[in-house]
Design a protein around this motif. Structure first.
Motif, mmCIF file in Angstrom:
data_model
loop_
_atom_site.group_PDB
_atom_site.id
_atom_site.type_symbol
_atom_site.label_atom_id
_atom_site.label_comp_id
_atom_site.label_asym_id
_atom_site.label_seq_id
_atom_site.Cartn_x
_atom_site.Cartn_y
_atom_site.Cartn_z
ATOM 1 N N ARG A 3 0.858 -1.188 0.000
ATOM 2 C CA ARG A 3 0.000 0.000 0.000
ATOM 3 C C ARG A 3 0.891 1.234 0.000
ATOM 4 N NH1 ARG A 3 -4.026 0.051 4.946
ATOM 5 N NH2 ARG A 3 -2.048 0.255 6.020
ATOM 6 N N ILE A 4 0.458 2.274 -0.686
ATOM 7 C CA ILE A 4 1.177 3.549 -0.684
ATOM 8 C C ILE A 4 0.286 4.568 0.018
ATOM 9 C CG2 ILE A 4 2.123 5.404 -2.082
ATOM 10 C CD1 ILE A 4 2.719 3.334 -4.235
ATOM 11 N N GLN A 5 0.845 5.213 1.043
ATOM 12 C CA GLN A 5 0.118 6.240 1.776
ATOM 13 C C GLN A 5 0.941 7.528 1.777
ATOM 14 O OE1 GLN A 5 -1.927 4.685 5.451
ATOM 15 N NE2 GLN A 5 -0.326 3.123 5.212
ATOM 16 N N ILE A 6 0.256 8.637 1.894
ATOM 17 C CA ILE A 6 0.903 9.947 1.936
ATOM 18 C C ILE A 6 0.675 10.546 3.324
ATOM 19 C CG2 ILE A 6 0.969 12.274 0.958
ATOM 20 C CD1 ILE A 6 1.847 10.020 -0.973
ATOM 21 N N LEU A 7 1.763 10.968 3.954
ATOM 22 C CA LEU A 7 1.694 11.630 5.253
ATOM 23 C C LEU A 7 2.116 13.080 5.073
ATOM 24 C CD1 LEU A 7 1.393 11.592 8.345
ATOM 25 C CD2 LEU A 7 3.803 10.891 8.452
ATOM 26 N N GLU A 8 1.160 14.009 5.240
ATOM 27 C CA GLU A 8 1.487 15.432 5.131
ATOM 28 C C GLU A 8 2.304 15.847 6.345
ATOM 29 O OE1 GLU A 8 -1.533 18.298 4.379
ATOM 30 O OE2 GLU A 8 -2.295 17.223 2.636
ATOM 31 N N LEU A 9 3.363 16.584 6.087
ATOM 32 C CA LEU A 9 4.208 17.126 7.143
ATOM 33 C C LEU A 9 3.800 18.580 7.373
ATOM 34 C CD1 LEU A 9 7.534 15.587 5.824
ATOM 35 C CD2 LEU A 9 6.048 14.705 7.632
ATOM 36 N N PRO A 10 4.252 19.208 8.461
ATOM 37 C CA PRO A 10 3.848 20.587 8.733
ATOM 38 C C PRO A 10 4.179 21.538 7.573
ATOM 39 C CG PRO A 10 4.901 19.640 10.645
ATOM 40 C CD PRO A 10 5.083 18.657 9.526
ATOM 41 N N THR A 11 3.243 22.430 7.303
ATOM 42 C CA THR A 11 3.400 23.397 6.213
ATOM 43 C C THR A 11 4.534 24.368 6.516
ATOM 44 O OG1 THR A 11 1.053 23.259 5.698
ATOM 45 C CG2 THR A 11 2.204 25.198 4.889
ATOM 46 N N ILE A 12 5.278 24.710 5.470
ATOM 47 C CA ILE A 12 6.345 25.701 5.576
ATOM 48 C C ILE A 12 5.798 27.006 5.000
ATOM 49 C CG2 ILE A 12 8.653 26.335 4.793
ATOM 50 C CD1 ILE A 12 9.177 23.280 4.511
ATOM 51 N N GLY A 16 6.192 36.424 1.230
ATOM 52 C CA GLY A 16 6.449 36.882 -0.119
ATOM 53 C C GLY A 16 6.764 35.768 -1.104
ATOM 54 N N SER A 17 6.423 34.543 -0.744
ATOM 55 C CA SER A 17 6.700 33.406 -1.619
ATOM 56 C C SER A 17 5.625 32.350 -1.397
ATOM 57 C CB SER A 17 8.078 32.830 -1.304
ATOM 58 O OG SER A 17 8.374 31.779 -2.191
ATOM 59 N N ASP A 18 5.660 31.329 -2.214
ATOM 60 C CA ASP A 18 4.677 30.259 -2.080
ATOM 61 C C ASP A 18 4.932 29.432 -0.830
ATOM 62 O OD1 ASP A 18 3.491 30.973 -4.477
ATOM 63 O OD2 ASP A 18 4.693 29.568 -5.651
ATOM 64 N N ASP A 19 3.837 29.068 -0.150
ATOM 65 C CA ASP A 19 3.940 28.147 0.974
ATOM 66 C C ASP A 19 4.165 26.745 0.424
ATOM 67 O OD1 ASP A 19 3.395 30.316 2.583
ATOM 68 O OD2 ASP A 19 1.269 29.845 2.780
ATOM 69 N N GLU A 20 4.674 25.872 1.272
ATOM 70 C CA GLU A 20 4.964 24.509 0.838
ATOM 71 C C GLU A 20 4.430 23.523 1.871
ATOM 72 O OE1 GLU A 20 8.845 21.661 0.067
ATOM 73 O OE2 GLU A 20 9.115 23.775 0.490
ATOM 74 N N THR A 21 3.775 22.465 1.390
ATOM 75 C CA THR A 21 3.330 21.393 2.267
ATOM 76 C C THR A 21 4.119 20.137 1.904
ATOM 77 O OG1 THR A 21 1.116 22.347 2.374
ATOM 78 C CG2 THR A 21 1.346 20.077 3.097
ATOM 79 N N PRO A 22 5.217 19.889 2.631
ATOM 80 C CA PRO A 22 6.007 18.701 2.337
ATOM 81 C C PRO A 22 5.250 17.441 2.755
ATOM 82 C CG PRO A 22 6.885 19.852 4.240
ATOM 83 C CD PRO A 22 5.759 20.679 3.717
ATOM 84 N N PHE A 23 5.673 16.313 2.215
ATOM 85 C CA PHE A 23 4.996 15.059 2.538
ATOM 86 C C PHE A 23 5.995 13.913 2.522
ATOM 87 C CE2 PHE A 23 4.923 15.541 -2.004
ATOM 88 C CZ PHE A 23 5.187 14.275 -2.497
ATOM 89 N N ALA A 24 5.593 12.838 3.170
ATOM 90 C CA ALA A 24 6.379 11.604 3.192
ATOM 91 C C ALA A 24 5.556 10.514 2.512
ATOM 92 C CB ALA A 24 6.698 11.195 4.624
ATOM 93 N N VAL A 25 6.236 9.604 1.834
ATOM 94 C CA VAL A 25 5.587 8.452 1.220
ATOM 95 C C VAL A 25 5.823 7.258 2.141
ATOM 96 C CG1 VAL A 25 5.600 6.873 -0.738
ATOM 97 C CG2 VAL A 25 5.868 9.318 -1.128
ATOM 98 N N ILE A 26 4.732 6.600 2.519
ATOM 99 C CA ILE A 26 4.799 5.414 3.364
ATOM 100 C C ILE A 26 4.347 4.229 2.522
ATOM 101 C CG2 ILE A 26 4.048 4.346 5.521
ATOM 102 C CD1 ILE A 26 5.408 7.130 5.874
ATOM 103 N N GLY A 52 8.597 14.063 -5.374
ATOM 104 C CA GLY A 52 8.944 15.191 -4.522
ATOM 105 C C GLY A 52 8.778 14.949 -3.037
ATOM 106 N N ALA A 53 8.795 13.699 -2.618
ATOM 107 C CA ALA A 53 8.631 13.390 -1.193
ATOM 108 C C ALA A 53 9.864 13.805 -0.406
ATOM 109 C CB ALA A 53 8.379 11.895 -1.005
ATOM 110 N N ARG A 54 9.648 14.261 0.819
ATOM 111 C CA ARG A 54 10.749 14.620 1.713
ATOM 112 C C ARG A 54 11.326 13.394 2.397
ATOM 113 N NH1 ARG A 54 11.096 19.988 3.717
ATOM 114 N NH2 ARG A 54 10.740 21.288 1.890
ATOM 115 N N ALA A 55 10.487 12.351 2.539
ATOM 116 C CA ALA A 55 10.929 11.145 3.233
ATOM 117 C C ALA A 55 10.231 9.939 2.637
ATOM 118 C CB ALA A 55 10.612 11.259 4.721
ATOM 119 N N LEU A 56 10.815 8.771 2.887
ATOM 120 C CA LEU A 56 10.279 7.508 2.389
ATOM 121 C C LEU A 56 10.429 6.463 3.479
ATOM 122 C CD1 LEU A 56 9.404 5.470 0.129
ATOM 123 C CD2 LEU A 56 11.845 5.275 -0.417
#
Length: 66
Positions: A3-12, A16-26, A52-56
């Protein structure tokens, strides 16, 4: 079957720039896990990098995300 799941990490938030919502792939319930040398299956690493996952995390166990 894995199974592939996505875990959203805290938003950065950036001023004056775009916000980013990093995520990890489980990937759980997976038979292709790290070998005895701790090297991940290259195809999972490539997949995580391409999306573009931050973690795996790849594990044969079941992981329940909130």
């Amino acid at each position: 079957m894995a199974r592939i799941q996505i875990l959203e990490l805290p938003t950065i938030y950036r001023e004056g720039s775009d916000d980013e919502t990093p995520f990890a792939v489980i990937v759980d319930q997976c038979s292709s896990v790290p070998d005895v040398n701790g090297v991940l299956n290259v195809s999972w690493e490539r997949f995580a990098k391409n999306v573009g996952a931050r973690a795996l995390m790849v594990t044969p166990d079941t992981v329940e995300l909130p």
